[in-house]
Design a protein around this motif. Structure first.
Motif, PDB file in Angstrom:
ATOM      1  N   ASP A   1       8.227  13.264  18.360  1.00 30.49           N
ATOM      2  CA  ASP A   1       8.875  13.391  19.634  1.00 30.49           C
ATOM      3  C   ASP A   1       8.169  12.136  20.541  1.00 30.49           C
ATOM      4  N   LEU A   2       9.165  11.069  20.491  1.00 28.63           N
ATOM      5  CA  LEU A   2       8.718  10.041  21.577  1.00 28.63           C
ATOM      6  C   LEU A   2       8.610  10.450  22.810  1.00 28.63           C
ATOM      7  N   ALA A   3       9.552  11.200  23.330  1.00 27.20           N
ATOM      8  CA  ALA A   3       9.486  11.479  24.842  1.00 27.20           C
ATOM      9  C   ALA A   3       8.355  12.222  25.099  1.00 27.20           C
ATOM     10  N   ALA A   4       7.505  13.173  24.206  1.00 26.49           N
ATOM     11  CA  ALA A   4       6.239  13.684  24.391  1.00 26.49           C
ATOM     12  C   ALA A   4       5.299  12.867  23.902  1.00 26.49           C
ATOM     13  N   GLY A   5       5.664  11.906  23.112  1.00 26.39           N
ATOM     14  CA  GLY A   5       4.313  11.032  22.722  1.00 26.39           C
ATOM     15  C   GLY A   5       3.528  11.626  21.529  1.00 26.39           C
ATOM     16  N   GLU A   6       4.333  12.534  20.768  1.00 26.12           N
ATOM     17  CA  GLU A   6       3.577  13.368  19.863  1.00 26.12           C
ATOM     18  C   GLU A   6       4.198  13.187  18.075  1.00 26.12           C
ATOM     19  N   ILE A   7       3.308  13.095  17.422  1.00 31.15           N
ATOM     20  CA  ILE A   7       3.977  13.144  15.963  1.00 31.15           C
ATOM     21  C   ILE A   7       3.133  14.180  15.052  1.00 31.15           C
ATOM     22  N   THR A   8       4.044  14.779  14.320  1.00 35.04           N
ATOM     23  CA  THR A   8       3.384  15.919  13.253  1.00 35.04           C
ATOM     24  C   THR A   8       3.437  15.347  11.944  1.00 35.04           C
ATOM     25  N   LEU A   9       2.141  15.627  11.371  1.00 36.69           N
ATOM     26  CA  LEU A   9       2.087  15.193  10.183  1.00 36.69           C
ATOM     27  C   LEU A   9       1.842  16.445   9.267  1.00 36.69           C
ATOM     28  N   VAL A  10       2.124  16.272   7.889  1.00 39.40           N
ATOM     29  CA  VAL A  10       1.721  17.382   6.815  1.00 39.40           C
ATOM     30  C   VAL A  10       0.048  17.210   6.737  1.00 39.40           C
ATOM     31  N   GLY A  11      -0.420  18.274   6.897  1.00 40.11           N
ATOM     32  CA  GLY A  11      -1.992  18.417   6.829  1.00 40.11           C
ATOM     33  C   GLY A  11      -2.736  17.724   5.606  1.00 40.11           C
ATOM     34  N   SER A  12      -3.469  17.052   5.708  1.00 36.60           N
ATOM     35  CA  SER A  12      -4.462  16.231   4.933  1.00 36.60           C
ATOM     36  C   SER A  12      -5.672  15.562   5.616  1.00 36.60           C
TER      37      SER A  12
ATOM     38  N   ALA B   1      11.172   7.534  10.486  1.00 37.25           N
ATOM     39  CA  ALA B   1      10.339   7.611   9.211  1.00 37.25           C
ATOM     40  C   ALA B   1      10.094   8.835   8.870  1.00 37.25           C
ATOM     41  N   THR B   2       9.894   9.054   7.599  1.00 45.52           N
ATOM     42  CA  THR B   2       9.490  10.059   7.004  1.00 45.52           C
ATOM     43  C   THR B   2       7.933  10.023   6.349  1.00 45.52           C
ATOM     44  N   ARG B   3       7.508   8.877   5.986  1.00 42.71           N
ATOM     45  CA  ARG B   3       6.038   8.524   5.509  1.00 42.71           C
ATOM     46  C   ARG B   3       5.501   7.441   6.213  1.00 42.71           C
ATOM     47  N   GLY B   4       4.336   7.496   5.987  1.00 45.29           N
ATOM     48  CA  GLY B   4       3.617   6.215   6.563  1.00 45.29           C
ATOM     49  C   GLY B   4       2.160   6.188   6.003  1.00 45.29           C
ATOM     50  N   ARG B   5       1.207   5.604   6.276  1.00 38.96           N
ATOM     51  CA  ARG B   5      -0.297   5.360   5.962  1.00 38.96           C
ATOM     52  C   ARG B   5      -0.985   4.909   7.198  1.00 38.96           C
ATOM     53  N   PHE B   6      -2.300   5.514   7.319  1.00 35.50           N
ATOM     54  CA  PHE B   6      -3.146   5.328   8.515  1.00 35.50           C
ATOM     55  C   PHE B   6      -3.866   3.704   8.082  1.00 35.50           C
ATOM     56  N   ASN B   7      -4.063   3.150   9.129  1.00 35.05           N
ATOM     57  CA  ASN B   7      -4.709   1.878   9.172  1.00 35.05           C
ATOM     58  C   ASN B   7      -6.041   1.608   9.927  1.00 35.05           C
ATOM     59  N   GLY B   8      -7.092   1.322   9.625  1.00 35.72           N
ATOM     60  CA  GLY B   8      -8.331   1.415  10.362  1.00 35.72           C
ATOM     61  C   GLY B   8      -8.323   0.269  11.435  1.00 35.72           C
ATOM     62  N   TRP B   9      -7.473  -0.842  11.027  1.00 39.89           N
ATOM     63  CA  TRP B   9      -7.493  -2.036  11.708  1.00 39.89           C
ATOM     64  C   TRP B   9      -7.542  -1.984  13.158  1.00 39.89           C
TER      65      TRP B   9
ATOM     66  N   ARG C   1       0.778  -1.204   0.152  1.00 41.29           N
ATOM     67  CA  ARG C   1       0.010   0.055  -0.097  1.00 41.29           C
ATOM     68  C   ARG C   1       0.956   1.137   0.122  1.00 41.29           C
ATOM     69  N   GLU C   2       0.226   2.394  -0.601  1.00 45.65           N
ATOM     70  CA  GLU C   2       0.876   3.624  -0.656  1.00 45.65           C
ATOM     71  C   GLU C   2       1.426   4.224   0.853  1.00 45.65           C
ATOM     72  N   GLU C   3       2.511   4.763   1.104  1.00 42.63           N
ATOM     73  CA  GLU C   3       2.588   5.466   2.300  1.00 42.63           C
ATOM     74  C   GLU C   3       2.339   6.797   1.692  1.00 42.63           C
ATOM     75  N   ASP C   4       0.950   7.562   2.123  1.00 39.73           N
ATOM     76  CA  ASP C   4       0.704   8.700   1.416  1.00 39.73           C
ATOM     77  C   ASP C   4       0.535   9.784   2.500  1.00 39.73           C
ATOM     78  N   VAL C   5       1.141   9.699   3.521  1.00 41.76           N
ATOM     79  CA  VAL C   5       1.282  10.545   4.865  1.00 41.76           C
ATOM     80  C   VAL C   5       2.531  10.946   4.949  1.00 41.76           C
ATOM     81  N   ARG C   6       2.838  12.239   5.238  1.00 37.15           N
ATOM     82  CA  ARG C   6       4.034  12.812   5.281  1.00 37.15           C
ATOM     83  C   ARG C   6       4.302  13.066   6.738  1.00 37.15           C
ATOM     84  N   ILE C   7       5.694  12.786   7.382  1.00 36.48           N
ATOM     85  CA  ILE C   7       5.966  12.960   8.650  1.00 36.48           C
ATOM     86  C   ILE C   7       6.862  13.848   8.604  1.00 36.48           C
ATOM     87  N   THR C   8       6.691  14.751   9.539  1.00 35.40           N
ATOM     88  CA  THR C   8       7.638  16.280   9.742  1.00 35.40           C
ATOM     89  C   THR C   8       8.290  16.130  10.929  1.00 35.40           C
TER      90      THR C   8
END
Length: 404
Positions: A57-68, A116-124, A47-54
């Motif tokens: 912050d594992l310590a804070a438990g946060e991830i920032t993604l390009v808006g979509s 990681a620089t890209r990923g994809r969401f999974n509803g499972w 499957r295409e990894e269509d979400v970009r990661i910018t």
């Protein structure tokens, strides 16, 4: 390597067909139609990894993604990255800044999310039944193509009621795990099956999807397995293309109908022609594009162009045209914001049989991600609907005793 004469002939015919189409509607549109026709019936390898990661912050438990649209979906999701070598669970949106969206990280199951620089969401969300804290069994369903793996999660009490989970296109058994807890609470066993060409079950000779027109036979085999293991009442639950497969099993198999007491559908593929038109519109293609893909799939030259073993008559797969043949209650759930399978087909199907179909409309949820967006509502709908099937069966049993 020398090609077989038959293969050369087929390729020549297919090339001629593309040429004829190109003359009629234009080379670019013709090539795109063949591409789409082939894509819809070919199981994806990755499957295409269509979400970009910018930022991560594992310590804070946060991830920032390009808006979509995907990045700002509400709810909890699985998140694949590094070409499926990594998996994490993401929580709800913390901040939506427009260009970037910040979400919580619930866990990193494996892989290096921080690299990681890209990923994809999974509803499972769940990776396997072991995460549900319920006893389960690895079982095998014997299909006409060979043994197909499945998971069986039994109800707490010895139950003769079974829900057979049929996953969608391009995914696998974990898709149906979200329905196991409410089914278990309602006293139903859950059988999560694999089917031909899904990457787990045996492949068909052509290694292509039949859009429900071939896979239904594997649901018949799963029904047989359930009956052999004590099932007296069966509900089919289909997700996306799994909905099309389930409905075809009902229409084509007396063996399925014999024990069937209901059908549940999540974001189902009801009208393939409508879906293909919608996909064409998303890609700014001419209005007639979807109909052209339908003709390619169903025409005599479809095999040479797409690799399918036999033409797929999309019109024949339309359950709305045969709505009067259904006779069991259905729970149909779909989002107006699906983004992949338009809700129109579900609306028409529900309108065709309002006496049988309980139609629940969601908003803001993407394709097969209704549970993720509204877990309490979705879970409650599935549980209460199954409880009503149990109560209905009990009433019928009491009436039969009184009549006897």
């Amino acid at each position: 390597m020398r090609r077989k004469p038959g293969a050369v002939a087929t390729m020549a015919i297919a090339a001629g067909a593309v040429g004829l189409i190109a003359v009629t509607i234009g080379a670019a549109t013709a090539a795109m139609a063949v591409f789409f026709a082939r894509k819809v019936v070919t199981p994806p390898e990755r499957r295409e990894e269509d979400v970009r990661i910018t930022r991560v912050d594992l310590a804070a438990g946060e991830i920032t993604l390009v808006g979509s649209e995907e990045a700002r979906m509400r709810g909890r999701y699985g998140f694949w990255f590094d070409r499926e070598a990594g998996h994490a669970r993401l929580g709800d949106v913390i901040e939506d800044g427009g260009r970037e969206v910040r979400r919580s990280i619930e866990s990193v199951d494996f892989g290096r999310l921080d690299r990681a620089t890209r990923g994809r969401f999974n509803g499972w969300y769940h990776l396997g039944p072991w995460e549900l804290e319920l006893p389960y069994e690895n079982v095998v369903v014997e299909t006409e193509l060979g043994p197909a793996p499945a998971w069986l999660v039994r109800a707490t009490d010895d139950s003769t009621r079974w829900v057979i989970q049929v996953h969608g296109r391009g995914v696998r058994r974990p898709e149906g795990l979200r329905a196991v807890p409410p089914a278990h609470d309602a006293g139903w066993n859950s059988l999560l099956i694999s089917y031909r060409n899904d990457g787990e079950a045996p492949e068909s000779e052509d290694r292509r999807y039949g859009l429900g027109g071939t896979e239904w036979a594997d649901v018949v085999a799963a029904t047989r397995f359930a009956v052999e293991h004590g099932a007296e009442e069966i509900v089919l639950m289909g997700w996306s293309m799994g909905g099309a497969i389930s409905l075809q099993a009902v229409l084509r198999s007396a063996e399925v109908r014999e024990r069937l007491v209901g059908v549940m559908l999540d974001s189902p593929a009801i009208d393939w022609a409508d879906i293909l038109r919608f996909q064409g519109q998303l890609n700014n293609l001419p209005p007639e594009f979807g109909d052209l893909v339908v003709r390619l799939l169903g025409g005599p030259l479809g095999s040479g162009l797409t690799g399918i073993g036999a033409p797929i008559d999309v019109v024949e797969l339309d359950p709305i045209a045969r709505a009067d043949e259904f006779d069991v209650p259905m729970l149909l759930m779909h989002s107006v914001d699906d983004g992949f399978v338009p809700i129109d087909g579900s609306r028409r199907f529900a309108a065709a049989r309002p006496d049988l179909i309980e139609f629940e409309v969601f908003e803001g949820a993407r394709h097969t991600k209704l549970w993720n967006a509204e877990p309490e509502r979705w879970t409650g709908l599935v549980r209460s609907w199954l409880e009503r099937r149990t109560e209905s069966a009990a009433r019928m049993g009491d009436e039969a005793q009184i009549a006897g």
